[in-house]
Design a protein around this motif. Structure first.
Motif, short mmCIF file in Angstrom:
data_model
loop_
_atom_site.label_atom_id
_atom_site.label_comp_id
_atom_site.label_asym_id
_atom_site.label_seq_id
_atom_site.Cartn_x
_atom_site.Cartn_y
_atom_site.Cartn_z
N ALA A 1 59.63 4.30 33.86
CA ALA A 1 58.06 4.43 33.91
C ALA A 1 57.99 4.61 35.50
O ALA A 1 57.32 5.62 36.04
N VAL A 2 58.86 4.07 36.35
CA VAL A 2 58.73 4.14 37.81
C VAL A 2 59.12 5.67 38.21
O VAL A 2 58.45 6.23 39.02
N VAL A 3 60.07 6.16 37.71
CA VAL A 3 60.79 7.44 38.10
C VAL A 3 59.80 8.55 37.58
O VAL A 3 59.43 9.26 38.34
N LEU A 4 59.51 8.55 36.42
CA LEU A 4 58.63 9.66 35.99
C LEU A 4 57.14 9.42 36.70
O LEU A 4 56.62 10.32 36.96
N GLY A 5 56.65 8.10 36.75
CA GLY A 5 55.63 7.81 37.51
C GLY A 5 55.45 8.38 38.83
O GLY A 5 54.46 9.09 39.32
N TYR A 6 56.55 8.53 39.50
CA TYR A 6 56.85 8.89 40.84
C TYR A 6 56.59 10.19 40.93
O TYR A 6 55.72 10.94 41.61
N MET A 7 57.41 10.84 39.75
CA MET A 7 57.31 12.30 39.84
C MET A 7 55.90 12.91 39.68
O MET A 7 55.59 13.94 40.18
N THR A 8 55.42 12.26 38.77
CA THR A 8 54.05 12.90 38.44
C THR A 8 53.16 12.71 39.62
O THR A 8 52.23 13.74 39.90
N ALA A 9 53.23 11.65 40.27
CA ALA A 9 52.04 11.26 41.20
C ALA A 9 52.42 12.28 42.34
O ALA A 9 51.71 12.67 43.10
#
Lengths: 278, 295
Positions: free
Chosen positions: B244-252
């Motif tokens: 979630a951290v990695v995907l969330g960072y990319m989305t943000a």
């Protein structure tokens, strides 16, 4: 001293405080305290989506809040009924994910669109002074409507809180009444967003009711006391936030309500110690 | 142009929060105390404000201890209130954390000049600034300060889980048995609460007071859907947290929105996918069972 704006806000919040005190009593008895917290947090993405779709009108924003708050409740009930997770997990999960999504939209609105002019932050911590007189009129009207419904169905709501089996046996539509009560709670939470804020609205609902519960065993008295405490907290919040400049109204109201609760606890304790109460 | 070094520091900070959060979150979830995590994360706010105020800096240790202590105190108050007549645990929780949180918000908005904190930080933390707040001793630049704090707290959470694993296990699933074999369940409870408070306080600057709940609860809840065995559940929830951290960072990064909020949202989406998958599997199994039964 008291200009017309402050006066109208004061009137609106007194009615709001009383209404949330009344509904808070039922929320407490139906064990919906934390559900209403989740509901208030889950309203945030709805406000932002409504803003993105079409305009800044308060009624429209609050409609978005109402729908997404109800969606939050739906998700909670979906998780508790259709998975092995318990209610606490469903509440915490829904609260944090909806709120996180709301924050994504909120920062998005600030960066993509017309900067910080959106003014949506006021729904987080509450800013009663920003409420306009005609909005106060609508707020008051909606609160009076809620109070009217509660007054009409007082006996029915009492029954579904205390003796559901009996209520069912005498043919009351228990599930419908439950849904109606929850809808009214959602409505008051959404109405309170502007003045108490999404993060602290739960306290305006729960704290006065719990304080009243400490002082009496009779439902009628409890509802009246709770309304009184809610009124005091709301009026005090407006007054202090007008007095000290731009203080967020939500926290002040909550601290006043908590102060009353502390007094009630002390009162009970001393009475208990003196032996007058058993 | 992507600044890889700071990207990695931000992801590392988020990952450390997710790891500690998953470690203690699993226990909270299994004890049906997920909302207590929410209560603690709100209640530590006045402690954090006071610690900022008194020490005048973001010095890690006094802040961690002071604010952690207030968090622990709030659980004590909730416990005490819940035992009173006419009080329900949910009401006790709601009243206590909202009062503490209101006090914290009021202190911040009243003294925002003197305290290096603002309400945005409370809402969603300052994970984007992690790479710029460096820890410098003498001539040595030791990297971002938050990374050190979070790594230290992760060590505490890890040691706590390993050292008290049996005690936690017994007092979570069978408190009566635990007491019979001589485990001090109250002590275990308060130690768990202390570690939760520590994790929450250390995560505050990075992810804010409210969204930390997404790191405590959502990955463990998803893991609970996937696995029934506890060690497996803990490992899966750590992995889900990092995902979630990695995907969330990319989305943000792509949408230019709040990093923490987007990590919480992705966490929620992962949960949704897992829920859907378990429902589908149950459906397929029941249909399969019917077919076998008929044959």
């Amino acid at each position: 001293m008291l200009d017309i704006n402050t006066l109208s806000v004061l009137i609106g919040l007194i009615v709001l405080g009383a209404t949330s005190g009344v509904l808070g009593t039922f929320a407490l008895l139906r064990r919906k305290a934390l559900l209403s917290d989740t509901l208030a947090h889950a309203a945030l993405p709805g406000i932002c989506l409504a803003y993105l779709i079409g305009g800044k009108q308060l009624g429209w924003l609050l409609m978005g809040a109402f729908i997404s708050g109800l969606a939050g409740i739906g998700v909670v009930s979906l998780i508790t009924h259709r998975s092995r997770l318990k209610e606490d997990a469903a509440l915490a999960l829904t609260l944090s994910v909806f709120f996180g999504f709301g924050i994504v939209l909120l920062t998005g609105i600030q960066r993509w669109g017309d900067g910080h002019q959106s003014g949506l932050d006021r729904f987080l911590f509450g800013q009663a002074a920003a409420i306009l007189p005609h909005e106060v009129a609508y707020l008051t009207l909606a609160c009076l409507l809620i109070l009217g419904i509660v007054a009409l169905l007082f006996k029915e709501f009492t029954l579904i809180c205390f003796d559901r089996d009996y209520a069912r046996a005498v043919g009351l539509p228990v599930r419908l009444l439950d849904a109606l009560l929850m809808g009214l709670i959602a409505l008051i939470v959404v109405l309170g967003l502007q003045s108490a804020g999404a993060l602290l609205m739960v306290a305006l609902l729960i704290t006065p009711a719990t304080t009243a519960r400490l002082l009496t065993q009779r439902l009628g008295v409890m509802v009246a006391l709770s309304a009184l405490f809610g009124t005091l907290a709301a009026a005090g919040g407006v007054w202090m936030s007008a007095l000290y400049g731009r203080l967020p109204t939500g926290p002040v109201m909550v601290l006043l309500a908590s102060g009353l609760f502390l007094l009630a606890i002390l009162f009970r304790y001393t009475r208990h110690r003196l032996g007058a109460y058993r | 142009m992507i600044d890889w070094q700071s990207t990695l520091w931000v992801i590392a900070a988020g990952g450390l929060v997710a790891t500690s959060g998953a470690l203690v979150g699993c226990w909270l979830l299994l004890r049906r105390m997920a909302m207590l995590g929410d209560a603690i994360s709100h209640a530590v706010l006045p402690g954090i404000v006071l610690a900022f105020w008194l020490t005048g800096s973001r010095a890690a240790l006094p802040m961690l201890l002071g604010a952690g202590l207030i968090g622990l105190m709030s659980t004590g108050i909730i416990q005490w209130l819940s035992q009173q007549r006419f009080m329900r645990p949910d009401a006790a929780m709601g009243i206590t954390f909202s009062a503490f949180f209101a006090l914290g918000v009021l202190l911040i908005s009243r003294y925002s000049g003197q305290v290096d904190l603002d309400l945005d930080c409370v809402l969603y933390g300052e994970i984007a600034y992690v790479p710029w707040d460096l820890w410098i001793v003498g001539d040595w630049v030791l990297g971002p300060r938050a990374i050190w704090t979070l790594a230290g707290v992760l060590m505490v959470a890890l040691l706590f889980t390993l050292w008290l694993y049996k005690e936690l296990l017994a007092s979570t699933f069978d408190p009566v048995y635990a007491q019979v074999i001589g485990i001090k369940t109250r002590m275990v409870y308060y130690m768990l609460m202390a570690v939760v408070a520590l994790v929450v306080v250390a995560s505050f600057e990075v992810v804010g007071a409210i969204l930390v709940l997404a790191f405590l609860v959502v990955p463990p809840a998803t893991a609970l859907l996937i696995s029934r065995r506890l060690p497996m559940m803990i490992l899966i929830s750590v992995a889900l947290g990092w995902l979630a951290v990695v995907l969330g960072y990319m989305t943000a990064h792509m949408l230019d929105v709040s990093i923490t909020g987007s990590m919480a949202t992705v966490s929620g989406v992962l949960f949704g996918v897992a829920l859907l998958a378990t429902r589908l599997r149950a459906k397929i199994r029941s249909v399969g069972g019917e077919l076998i039964g008929r044959a």
